[in-house]
Structures are given as C-alpha cells and as structure tokens.
Motif scaffolding. Sequence first.
Motif, PDB file in Angstrom:
ATOM      1  N   GLY A   1       0.759  -1.381  -0.013  1.00 41.90           N
ATOM      2  CA  GLY A   1       0.175  -0.063   0.121  1.00 41.90           C
ATOM      3  C   GLY A   1       0.934   1.174  -0.064  1.00 41.90           C
ATOM      4  O   GLY A   1       0.245   2.471   0.186  1.00 41.90           O
ATOM      5  N   VAL A   2       2.087   1.009  -0.142  1.00 44.84           N
ATOM      6  CA  VAL A   2       2.825   2.558  -0.127  1.00 44.84           C
ATOM      7  C   VAL A   2       2.559   3.275  -1.442  1.00 44.84           C
ATOM      8  O   VAL A   2       2.673   2.514  -2.789  1.00 44.84           O
ATOM      9  N   ALA A   3       2.207   4.431  -1.332  1.00 46.04           N
ATOM     10  CA  ALA A   3       2.055   5.268  -2.716  1.00 46.04           C
ATOM     11  C   ALA A   3       3.126   5.283  -3.644  1.00 46.04           C
ATOM     12  O   ALA A   3       4.370   5.289  -3.149  1.00 46.04           O
ATOM     13  N   ARG A   4       2.924   5.399  -4.954  1.00 50.01           N
ATOM     14  CA  ARG A   4       3.933   5.181  -6.111  1.00 50.01           C
ATOM     15  C   ARG A   4       5.103   6.244  -5.704  1.00 50.01           C
ATOM     16  O   ARG A   4       6.256   6.146  -5.972  1.00 50.01           O
ATOM     17  N   LYS A   5       4.481   7.610  -5.191  1.00 52.22           N
ATOM     18  CA  LYS A   5       5.598   8.730  -4.964  1.00 52.22           C
ATOM     19  C   LYS A   5       6.530   8.391  -3.987  1.00 52.22           C
ATOM     20  O   LYS A   5       7.706   9.019  -3.931  1.00 52.22           O
ATOM     21  N   ASP A   6       6.403   7.500  -2.970  1.00 56.23           N
ATOM     22  CA  ASP A   6       6.840   7.198  -1.946  1.00 56.23           C
ATOM     23  C   ASP A   6       7.779   5.915  -2.125  1.00 56.23           C
ATOM     24  O   ASP A   6       8.589   5.520  -1.098  1.00 56.23           O
TER      25      ASP A   6
END
Length: 282
Positions: free
Chosen positions: A112-117
């Motif tokens: 679930g880590v956001a793409r930007k992170d």
Amino acid sequence: AAANRRREEQEKRSAAIAKRRQSIARAGEVGGKMQGRGAALLAAGAATGVGVASVARPAIAFQSSMADVRKVVTGTPAEVKKLENNILDLSRNMPLAADGIAAIVAAGAQAGVARKDLIGFASDATKMGIAFDLSADEAGTTMAAWRNAFGMNRGQIRNLADQVNYLGNTAGAKSSVITDIVTRIGPLGAVGGLAAGQIAAMGATLAGMGIESEIAATGIKNTMLALTKGEAATKSQGAALKALGLDAVQVSKDMQKNASATITDVMTRISKLPKEAQAGIL
C-alpha cells in the motif's frame, strides 16, 4: 531472330548468376566480420571471466522483477517507465542490483505504499537489508509488514530500524533475529499495549540469552496475552496474579496504559519470590 532471342536469354541468365554470386560474396564478408566480432567478444569474456550470458542475465532478472512491479503499481505507462528509471538510478548509488531494488518496490506497492513514496521506501529497505544482513525480498517484506502491523509512516519505520540496529550492536543479539521477533509479534503489539520499540527491546533481551527467534516470539506473545486477559483469565492465572498481590482485571487495564511498566512490575514481583515458587507462578 531465334538465335538473337536465345543470346539475350543467355545474357540475362549470366547477369543473374553474376548478381547472385556478388550477393553471396557480400553475405560471406558480413558474416565473417560478425563471426570475428562474436569471437572477439567471447574471447574478451573468457579473458575477463564474464560471458555474454552473464552480461544479459542481470537485464533479464531486472525485467522479470519489473513485471512484478507493473502488476501492483497503478499508473500510466509513462509513470511506470519513470519509476523504472528511478529504480535504475537508485541501483547506481546503492550496493544492490536493480532487480533487487525492483523486488523491494513491488513489496512496498503491494503493502500500500504510494507510488511517489516507493523509491524512498526502497532506499530505506536497501539500507536496512545491508545493515541487518537481509536479502532484498526480506528487507522489503519486513518494512512492509512493520508498516501495516504498527500503522507506521516512513519516518517511524526508519526510527524502529535504528532502534533494532542499536539493540543489535549492544544486546549481544543479531539485528536480523530481533527483526524476525518484532515481525512475528507485530500484529499483537497493539493488543498488548506494547510499542514496536519495546517489543524490539524484549526480543533483543531474549535473543541475547541465546533463545531462538520463534521461541522468543511465542514467549512474548503468551506473556502479553496472559496479562491482558482480564476477566477472561483462568482460575490458575488469577490465583498466580493474586499471589503477586495483583488483580487480573487491573493488570489488563494497566497493560493498555503502560505495558512496559506493567510487565516490569510483574517480573520484579516474581523475582522476589523464593526460587522454588518462581517457576510455578510463571
């Protein structure tokens, strides 16, 4: 007229044959050059210990890992391509191959880590993997598990990793073993009122005594569950706590307020009992 026609046909056949011979000669010349270059490449590979297959293998492994990334990362083709380039850039600055970093990115995206992170997540996991002697897959999966189990953001995960690293350097236990204990107990931490750092400290204590991670994790879990049962405590558990001057329900409430202090209080009371009574109470 017939003779002229035969002569013209013969000239055409001769011209075609000559043209075919020229084509064959040119193909042979090109093939010879290619063979020479191939032989030179193989010779260079043999001389340096690196073959053509070994050059291609990392690229194949990276594309295989990127296929896993594309399955779990949402975004346009251009955004995924940018992520791929960022992974390659990170691999040039980290002592880990691009396919390993891609595997970490896939684990982060799946958690679930956001793409930007994702690149920051991969950078932290790579550093943790190197410090804790974990593989890329293990490091990525571990950080993802911590993120979900403890509801941590990137900064909090880095702090926990720093704590584990410190305990590994001072408690006589390997960081990888402490990490395994924390990961195993993680989902129950909130139930027992324990913070991740406190679980790491307990795990380091037991691991430093030579207890295997699986047994240590089971022991900590059972301790937390026994001290948080409250009204559901068995008759013998209630009697054991009563013998220590404690009440099962109150201990359960205290665990939610300050689990570390409560566990320390219980263990201190047990340590003051006669040696022959300690095992039974435990």
